[in-house]
Scaffold this active site. Structure first.
Site, PDB file in Angstrom:
ATOM      1  N   LYS A 162     -44.428 -27.340  28.408  1.00  0.00           N
ATOM      2  CA  LYS A 162     -43.826 -25.998  28.353  1.00  0.00           C
ATOM      3  C   LYS A 162     -43.603 -25.575  26.896  1.00  0.00           C
ATOM      4  CE  LYS A 162     -44.049 -26.093  32.769  1.00  0.00           C
ATOM      5  NZ  LYS A 162     -43.067 -26.214  33.805  1.00  0.00           N
TER       6      LYS A 162
HETATM    7  C1  PLP Z   1     -42.918 -26.578  35.328  1.00  0.00           C
HETATM    8  C2  PLP Z   1     -42.478 -25.586  36.345  1.00  0.00           C
HETATM    9  C3  PLP Z   1     -41.393 -25.826  37.194  1.00  0.00           C
HETATM   10  C4  PLP Z   1     -40.715 -27.160  37.283  1.00  0.00           C
HETATM   11  O1  PLP Z   1     -40.188 -27.612  36.092  1.00  0.00           O
HETATM   12  P1  PLP Z   1     -39.946 -29.195  35.869  1.00  0.00           P
HETATM   13  O2  PLP Z   1     -39.194 -29.228  34.569  1.00  0.00           O
HETATM   14  O3  PLP Z   1     -41.292 -29.829  35.775  1.00  0.00           O
HETATM   15  O4  PLP Z   1     -39.156 -29.700  37.011  1.00  0.00           O
HETATM   16  C5  PLP Z   1     -40.982 -24.807  38.035  1.00  0.00           C
HETATM   17  N1  PLP Z   1     -41.615 -23.612  38.068  1.00  0.00           N
HETATM   18  C6  PLP Z   1     -42.681 -23.358  37.281  1.00  0.00           C
HETATM   19  C7  PLP Z   1     -43.333 -22.014  37.356  1.00  0.00           C
HETATM   20  C8  PLP Z   1     -43.167 -24.334  36.406  1.00  0.00           C
HETATM   21  O5  PLP Z   1     -44.251 -24.083  35.660  1.00  0.00           O
END
Ligand code: PLP
Length: 388
Positions: A192
């Site tokens: 991210k």
């Molecule tokens: C990555 C992601 C999540 C989940 O996040 P984690 O930190 O991996 O639990 C939820 N929604 C979207 C759109 C994502 O890209």
């Protein structure tokens, strides 16, 4: 640095996303490791305050993942059996799964073909008297039409949640993500835009929602004597009024997060430069559509999401993977997962999202990706289409 085409560096595997960790990040983490608080200490509040600055001043609660953030946000909204949550199928499964786990019924609304974000007219058709939350996703970092969706949710007595796992640092009509919905959730997974290894956060405009989110993160424990039912129990006393879980993000990881946030402006500019380089390198190809940017949006690009035409997505994916370019597909429409199919959700119910999925391919995009690596990806895509 120039690389000969067959040097190992020139063909180093390129994932679709990865973290950028520098010496300041490492120093911030080690400083906490040798201090008094590994968890539940001052680095948590500092990170929450730093995040709030990016979220237009809206206060935040740090938690252990983006998935935990969604669970906490739905719990704070009071989502439960008998409620409906309207959301997009063009997201990671967690956006819907966490609402299902609380007993709600998820209603999928289709997306617009340009941004792959929730289509307000599809949301209008999906709203019912049972809708408690509308959950938008800022796909690839491009904000959804959060102002329009917020007004629709409010008029229906529902809350707007923005799953901003892709979009911390983006704005819509000049307003930062975090300040555009009743509840906003972030993910700090390594791919991210900002990372804490694992981590997430909830931003909440309403102090009552914020307090419920804080409470759910820490078992629902009540420590303030004047809020307790039996405060005379003794100095050690804590009591639980509503159930919760342990979703506390440790100080070690919050320190990494604060350090990362100091570079978010740089990350945004570097991601924009890479996106521009891809656009220049690929704009003349007939076989692909490049990502759209609406005039109201100033996105931080999390994904470079190509659409590959004429049924050639899989072939391009394999072409790139064979050449150690880790293209990725984001995302399988959520209602296509067998767990949702088994609940009765049908393919064909969100045709725009499903067609988007059939064409979608994410090219490598992360801040430390070098220009020569971007050019290698562009060269391989052009080669695939016979345009080199
Ligand atoms: C990555 C992601 C999540 C989940 O996040 P984690 O930190 O991996 O639990 C939820 N929604 C979207 C759109 C994502 O890209």
């Amino acid at each position: 640095m120039t690389l000969s085409p067959d040097s190992p560096e020139a063909t180093a595997p390129l994932p679709y996303g990865r973290q950028s960790v520098d010496d300041d990040d490492i120093a911030a983490v080690t400083a906490v490791l040798s201090g008094d608080w590994l968890t539940t200490g001052p680095a948590v509040q500092r990170f929450e305050a730093d995040l709030a600055e990016w979220a237009g001043g809206v206060p935040t609660v740090a938690v252990t993942s983006g998935t935990a953030a969604l669970h906490v946000a739905y719990a704070a909204a009071g989502v439960g059996p008998g409620d409906e949550v309207v959301t997009t199928p063009m997201t990671f499964v967690a956006t819907a799964a966490t609402a299902c786990l609380l007993g709600a019924k998820v209603v999928f609304a289709d997306v617009t073909p340009d941004t792959a974000n929730l289509d307000p007219s599809a949301v209008a058709a999906a709203l019912s008297p049972r809708t408690r939350v509308v959950s938008a996703v800022d796909y690839a970092g491009h904000p959804a039409e959060l102002d329009v969706l917020g007004a629709m949710a409010t008029a229906h007595g529902a809350l707007l949640l923005d799953d901003a796992s892709h979009s911390i640092g983006s704005t819509w009509r000049g307003v930062p993500v975090g300040a555009l919905a009743d509840l906003t959730t972030f993910s700090f997974y390594p791919t991210k835009n900002v990372t804490t290894a694992e981590g997430g956060a909830v931003a909440a405009r309403d102090p009552r929602l914020l307090a419920r989110a804080r409470s759910f993160r820490n078992h629902g424990l009540v420590r303030e004597p004047d809020e307790q039912r039996t405060p005379d129990e003794g100095g050690w006393h804590q009591e639980v009024h509503e159930l919760g879980l342990n979703y506390r993000l440790p100080d070690v990881l919050c320190a990494l997060g604060s350090s990362q946030l100091r570079r978010l402006g740089h990350f945004k500019r570097r991601r924009a430069a890479i996106v521009e380089r891809y656009r220049e390198g690929l704009h003349d190809l007939d076989g692909v559509l490049l990502p759209t940017q609406r005039p109201e949006a100033d996105p931080i690009w999390h994904l470079f999401a190509l659409q590959v035409l004429e049924g050639r997505r899989r072939a391009l994916y394999e072409h790139l993977r064979c050449r150690r370019i880790g293209a990725q597909v984001n995302f399988l429409p959520v209602h296509w997962h067998p767990v949702f199919a088994d609940m009765g959700y049908r393919r064909g119910s969100c045709p725009v999202a499903e067609e988007f999925y059939r064409r979608q391919l994410s090219l490598p995009l992360w801040p430390d990706l070098r220009d020569d690596q971007v050019d290698r990806v562009i060269g391989e895509v052009r080669h695939f289409f016979g345009a080199d």
